[in-house]
Design a protein around this motif. Structure first.
Motif, short mmCIF file in Angstrom:
data_model
loop_
_atom_site.label_atom_id
_atom_site.label_comp_id
_atom_site.label_asym_id
_atom_site.label_seq_id
_atom_site.Cartn_x
_atom_site.Cartn_y
_atom_site.Cartn_z
N ALA B 242 0.84 -1.20 0.00
CA ALA B 242 0.00 0.00 0.00
C ALA B 242 0.87 1.24 0.00
O ALA B 242 0.63 2.21 -0.72
CB ALA B 242 -0.92 0.00 1.21
N GLU B 243 1.92 1.18 0.81
CA GLU B 243 2.84 2.30 0.91
C GLU B 243 3.53 2.55 -0.44
O GLU B 243 3.65 3.69 -0.89
CB GLU B 243 3.87 1.92 1.95
CG GLU B 243 4.36 3.03 2.80
CD GLU B 243 5.41 2.48 3.75
OE1 GLU B 243 5.09 1.55 4.53
OE2 GLU B 243 6.55 2.95 3.68
N LEU B 244 3.97 1.45 -1.08
CA LEU B 244 4.64 1.58 -2.37
C LEU B 244 3.69 2.14 -3.43
O LEU B 244 4.08 2.95 -4.26
CB LEU B 244 5.16 0.21 -2.84
CG LEU B 244 6.41 -0.30 -2.14
CD1 LEU B 244 6.62 -1.78 -2.46
CD2 LEU B 244 7.63 0.51 -2.56
N ALA B 298 -6.96 9.98 3.52
CA ALA B 298 -6.03 9.11 2.80
C ALA B 298 -6.73 7.82 2.47
O ALA B 298 -7.77 7.50 3.05
CB ALA B 298 -4.80 8.84 3.67
N GLY B 299 -6.19 7.08 1.52
CA GLY B 299 -6.77 5.79 1.18
C GLY B 299 -6.49 5.44 -0.26
O GLY B 299 -6.18 6.31 -1.07
N VAL B 300 -6.55 4.14 -0.54
CA VAL B 300 -6.42 3.68 -1.91
C VAL B 300 -7.69 4.10 -2.65
O VAL B 300 -8.78 4.05 -2.08
CB VAL B 300 -6.24 2.15 -1.94
CG1 VAL B 300 -6.23 1.63 -3.36
CG2 VAL B 300 -4.97 1.76 -1.21
N MET B 479 0.37 13.80 4.02
CA MET B 479 1.24 14.02 5.17
C MET B 479 1.71 15.48 5.25
O MET B 479 1.82 16.05 6.32
CB MET B 479 2.48 13.12 5.07
CG MET B 479 2.17 11.65 5.17
SD MET B 479 1.90 11.13 6.87
CE MET B 479 3.52 10.56 7.31
N ALA B 480 1.98 16.07 4.08
CA ALA B 480 2.53 17.42 4.07
C ALA B 480 1.48 18.46 4.41
O ALA B 480 1.80 19.47 5.04
CB ALA B 480 3.14 17.72 2.70
N LEU B 481 0.23 18.25 3.98
CA LEU B 481 -0.77 19.31 4.10
C LEU B 481 -1.68 19.19 5.32
O LEU B 481 -2.09 20.19 5.89
CB LEU B 481 -1.66 19.33 2.85
CG LEU B 481 -1.07 19.98 1.61
CD1 LEU B 481 -2.08 19.85 0.47
CD2 LEU B 481 -0.76 21.44 1.86
N SER B 482 -1.99 17.96 5.72
CA SER B 482 -3.09 17.78 6.66
C SER B 482 -2.72 18.18 8.08
O SER B 482 -1.58 18.02 8.50
CB SER B 482 -3.54 16.31 6.67
OG SER B 482 -3.75 15.87 5.37
N ASP B 483 -3.72 18.68 8.80
CA ASP B 483 -3.59 18.86 10.25
C ASP B 483 -4.09 17.63 10.98
O ASP B 483 -3.65 17.31 12.08
CB ASP B 483 -4.38 20.09 10.69
CG ASP B 483 -3.86 21.34 9.99
OD1 ASP B 483 -2.63 21.54 9.98
OD2 ASP B 483 -4.67 22.09 9.43
N THR B 503 3.28 7.19 10.98
CA THR B 503 4.29 6.92 9.95
C THR B 503 3.55 6.46 8.70
O THR B 503 2.38 6.08 8.76
CB THR B 503 5.22 5.78 10.39
OG1 THR B 503 4.41 4.61 10.57
CG2 THR B 503 5.94 6.12 11.67
N SER B 504 4.27 6.45 7.61
CA SER B 504 3.62 5.99 6.39
C SER B 504 3.28 4.51 6.49
O SER B 504 2.28 4.06 5.92
CB SER B 504 4.50 6.27 5.18
OG SER B 504 5.77 5.71 5.39
#
Lengths: 364, 540
Positions: B242-244, B298-300, B479-483, B503-504
């Motif tokens: 999923a991470e990849l 987040a999510g697939v 990860m970069a944008l969300s609070d 973590t991712s």
């Protein structure tokens, strides 16, 4: 990819298609043992060579402008209105009912009322297929075709059984009173001291048709509903995203389209026939499809294409009158024009695009 | 490519070297290397649009690669059309079956592979062959039934039989379980295992992690038109995959001050949605977004994010059944019977996931698009007409503020690059200063420069005290944008995290439907979700 200049797209392509169509028609005429040059001469002189010919050509042109506009506006919403024929027939019924209902003192009073009747009947005849498409998903191409037949059958019944004056053997309505007769274009010319187009059916509806073209242009490119119609026609998901209701657009567009087709009856029933006869639209509803196609669904293009088909229609009649070329051949020529300017458009367009691309490469 | 090949077969069934393919300006495949050993089941996994289907279409002769080499059984080949692919022993089972519905199974199997002008001998030969295949691989189908009378699972068997009848050694299946019931999927997997054990090579394209884990020997992951990793299935995990798939490296860094959340702007309570085909897409969503914060989902792709955005945007797909409650600024927001227009008036801006199909009319000019959805706003209307001059001026201002290039409001939307198209949409929605901004896949197909610009605008909107709901399949973007981050899986919120406390890998597990915080892993995986056979058609 390099794009063609706009003038080539709008003028050169249809022109080449047209020449090809005429070339093929010439071959057909040769094949039945007649002279294409002679045929062309008869067609041109018969339709454009005299003010009499022009009178008829403009009369047919007026019909085709209305039906062409009807198809064009529906096209902008992604709808294919094949029902112009039936809507025009119903428009004729509307005109006739309005004119025969009241003793109109003058045509200037009768005309707005008759226009309202024509537009209303045409619009209502388009409303049912529109509603079926919007609510039930019945395809508008199928339903509008079927409604042509229903309209023909209804008019047949009414003219034979209901509207026929007592004692008449003719399946037609009573003749309209003289006060409601529209001024002919020849009358207008005479007012300026010009003898033009005597004894032709061309009447002031031609000017109404030109005004309708301007109104449709305003509607499509300047009004809010036109913006929504174009947006819906290009992308239904985007329209939904923007909050444009598909069913509202389908119904509104088809009402306008049907009204335009219905308005044709002002020309052929009120202005030309001055009574309602069987099969009054004479196929103009279908020719409107070709006119819109060739006119690229733009009001200006519709005027030009309607003029071309007006010429073909009148010239074809002359062909049958003055030569031994059968009248049916004009249908062949019309079909070739439709085929080449419409269906086979890319056959001309793509080599032309390549040619322009090569040209700009060489230059660059 | 560490554990990809267990035994170094001298001639792998398929070897791709440096395959690249572009459609116009869109690069669909970039330098793809892939080795598929003979007699294995190889999974290819990736998001929608990652380039999986393009790659397989190249292998099946639908597209010519711009660069690269294809080797079948060690021999370099060119595959100009599907007939050559069949001759090379490649069979393909498409996601949407290519069957003649009013032909029998037998007629479909021989269609295009008849022996001669007379049908009878071909039919007889096919009948014998089908009987043999049926016995050998559990591929039982009555040869004389019409296709339209068969279940979907059986139709798929006919597709497989077609390929085998053409002596395929390599079988490619594109999202084969998307249309199958769990029992049918199990049966399909038995068939595939049987085929592998007979020495056939199978490529399985999917975006479902569980299928990869269940049936494949090796798996390759595609992301953004590249092949990013290959693993032996036994040596990887759903979390790693999923991470990849969504990208692990945090490339993006957005400078932003800590959020100062204010009053709740949007409340979503118990939101459920069942689509027209009866599949439950949302299974009880609860969310709250406050003023001045960005909630990232987040999510697939295909786990309900699209449906959530459409419902909030006022246009759930036709025929859907909805229940639950929406609250905006303390006022109930109608769940149905609303539309995009009403939502905009209520103060919701929406940058849709698919800008080309929804966010823009590609044939409209930039200035017509810059008012799209707001075209009945008072400043743009003059009675029944549009104030084109006002629209043009407004568009010119937006183009300047957002540095859209080329800065020409008369150009049609389709003439702009993806990044500049997106800037037009974002400008339109953000400049209205909405109380809540819905933004889906804000930077899909957008160049790096525009990504940074769009991210800054989203943060600026948050800092102005507005609420933002961000849906993205790009984990680094989330990860970069969300609070706060909520992870969606199978129509539910699997869990909520703060970006600095996760973590991712942790998010990857949630995206795969496993909650690492939960002691009972089965608890997070209800039986209905065990066979996520209803994820939408993911053509990639």
């Amino acid at each position: 990819m390099e794009r063609m200049p706009k003038w080539a797209d709008l003028i050169l392509t249809p022109l080449i298609s047209l020449l090809l169509a005429f070339g093929l028609s010439a071959l057909v005429i040769l094949a039945i043992g007649e002279s294409p040059a002679e045929a062309l001469k008869v067609m041109v002189t018969g339709s454009l060579g005299s003010s009499y010919g022009w009178g008829y050509t403009l009369y047919y042109t007026t019909n085709f402008i209305f039906t062409g506009l009807a198809v064009a506006i529906a096209y902008h919403a992604g709808l294919f209105n094949i029902g112009g024929e039936g809507q025009a027939a119903m428009g004729g019924l509307g005109v006739t009912l309005v004119i025969l209902a009241l003793p109109w003192p003058h045509w200037t009073l009768a005309l707005p009322a008759a226009m309202a009747g024509a537009a209303l009947f045409g619009a209502l005849w388009a409303l049912i297929p529109a509603w079926l498409q919007a609510r039930r998903g019945s395809h508008i191409v199928i339903t509008t075709i079927m409604f042509n037949f229903i309209a023909a059958a209804i008019l047949n019944y009414l003219l034979v059984n209901v509207m026929r004056p007592v004692g008449s053997m003719d399946p037609a309505s009573a003749s309209f009173p003289a006060a409601t007769h529209l001024p002919r274009l020849s009358d207008l010319a005479l007012a300026f001291g010009i003898t033009w187009g005597k004894n032709t059916p061309a009447n002031i509806t031609f000017l109404i048709a030109l005004a309708a073209c301007f109104a449709v242009w305003l509607l499509i490119w300047r009004s809010r509903i036109g913006y929504e119609i174009r947006a819906f026609g290009r992308s239904e998901p985007a329209a939904l995203y923007a909050g444009i209701s598909p069913s509202r657009i389908i119904v509104a567009t088809m009402l306008i389209s049907g009204a335009l087709a219905g308005l044709m009856a002002i020309n052929n029933v009120m202005g030309g026939g001055e009574r309602l006869i069987l099969n009054a639209p004479e196929g103009a509803g279908f020719i409107g499809i070709a006119v819109a196609l060739m006119g690229r669904n733009h009001p200006l293009g519709v005027i030009l294409a309607a003029l071309l088909f007006g010429f073909l229609y009148q010239g074809g009649g002359q062909l049958a009158l003055w030569t031994s070329i059968p009248r049916e051949l004009i249908v062949v020529i019309q079909a070739l024009v439709i085929l080449l300017t419409g269906a086979l458009d890319n056959m001309v367009r793509m080599p032309l695009e390549r040619a322009f691309a090569a040209l700009s490469r060489n230059r660059g | 490519m560490s554990g990809a090949a267990q035994q170094e077969d001298p001639a792998p069934a398929i070897e791709l070297r440096g395959i690249s393919k572009a459609f116009g300006t869109v690069q669909a495949n970039r330098g793809i290397d892939l080795t598929v050993p003979r007699g294995t089941i190889h999974g290819i996994i990736g998001e929608n649009g990652a380039g999986k289907s393009t790659l397989m279409s190249i292998l099946y002769g639908f597209y010519r690669p711009d660069a690269g080499q294809i080797l079948i059984g060690g021999q370099p080949v060119t595959i100009p059309d599907s007939q050559s692919a069949i001759r090379a022993g490649i069979g393909m089972v498409f996601q949407h079956f290519k069957l003649v519905r009013n032909f029998t199974v037998l007629e479909n199997v021989i269609l295009g592979a008849e022996d001669g002008a007379r049908l009878r001998p071909s039919l007889a030969r096919a009948r014998r062959e089908l009987q043999r295949l049926a016995a050998e691989y559990e591929l039982l189908v009555d040869p004389d039934t019409l296709i339209e009378d068969l279940s979907v699972g059986h139709q798929q068997r006919v597709e497989i039989l077609k390929a085998l009848y053409r002596q395929a050694d390599i079988l490619i299946l594109d999202e084969p379980t998307g249309v199958l019931t769990p029992a049918e999927a199990d049966h399909l997997f038995r068939i595939l295992r049987g085929l592998r054990d007979e020495g056939k090579t199978i490529i399985l394209i999917t975006h479902k992690l569980r299928e990869i884990m269940e049936i494949t020997d090796n798996v390759s992951v595609m992301r953004r038109s590249r092949m990013v990793a290959s693993r032996a299935t036994a040596e990887t995990s759903t979390a790693e995959l999923a991470e990849l798939m969504v990208g692990r490296k945090v490339l993006l860094r957005v400078d932003k001050a800590p959020a100062r959340p204010g009053a709740p702007v949007l409340g979503v309570r118990g939101l459920r949605m069942t689509d027209a085909t009866g599949v439950e897409r949302l299974r009880g969503i609860d969310l709250e977004i406050r003023a001045g914060e960005i909630l990232g989902i987040a999510g697939v792709a295909g786990n309900g994010q699209t449906q959530l955005l459409e419902i909030l945007g006022g246009y759930p797909e036709p025929g859907a059944r909805l229940s639950g409650e929406l609250v905006l600024n303390g006022q109930a927001l109608p769940l149905t019977g609303s539309d995009g227009r009403a939502r905009r008036r209520a103060g919701i801006g929406h940058v849709p996931e698919d800008r080309q199909a929804e966010g823009l009319i590609m044939d409209f000019t930039a200035w017509e698009n810059a008012a799209f959805g707001y075209h009945d706003a008072p400043e743009f209307r003059r009675g029944w007409f549009l104030d084109n001059a006002a629209m043009r001026a407004d568009a010119a201002a937006k183009i300047e503020h957002f540095d859209v290039r080329p800065p020409d409001p008369e150009l049609p939307a389709k003439s702009f690059s993806g990044g500049n198209q997106q800037k037009i949409v974002v400008a339109r929605e953000v400049e209205r200063n909405p109380d809540l901004l819905l933004i889906g896949q804000p930077t899909r197909g957008v160049d790096i420069g525009a990504i940074e610009f769009i991210h800054k605008r989203i943060v600026a909107l948050r800092d102005a005290g507005k609420a933002v709901l961000l849906v993205s399949v790009e984990l680094d973007e989330i990860m970069a944008l969300s609070d706060r981050i909520a992870v969606m899986f199978d129509g539910r919120i699997m869990g909520e995290r703060r970006p600095d406390q996760t973590t991712s890998g942790d998010l990857g597990s949630l995206m795969a439907g496993v909650d690492p915080a939960s002691t009972d892993p089965q608890g997070a995986m209800p039986p209905a979700a065990a066979h996520p056979g209803h994820a939408p058609g993911a053509g990639a």
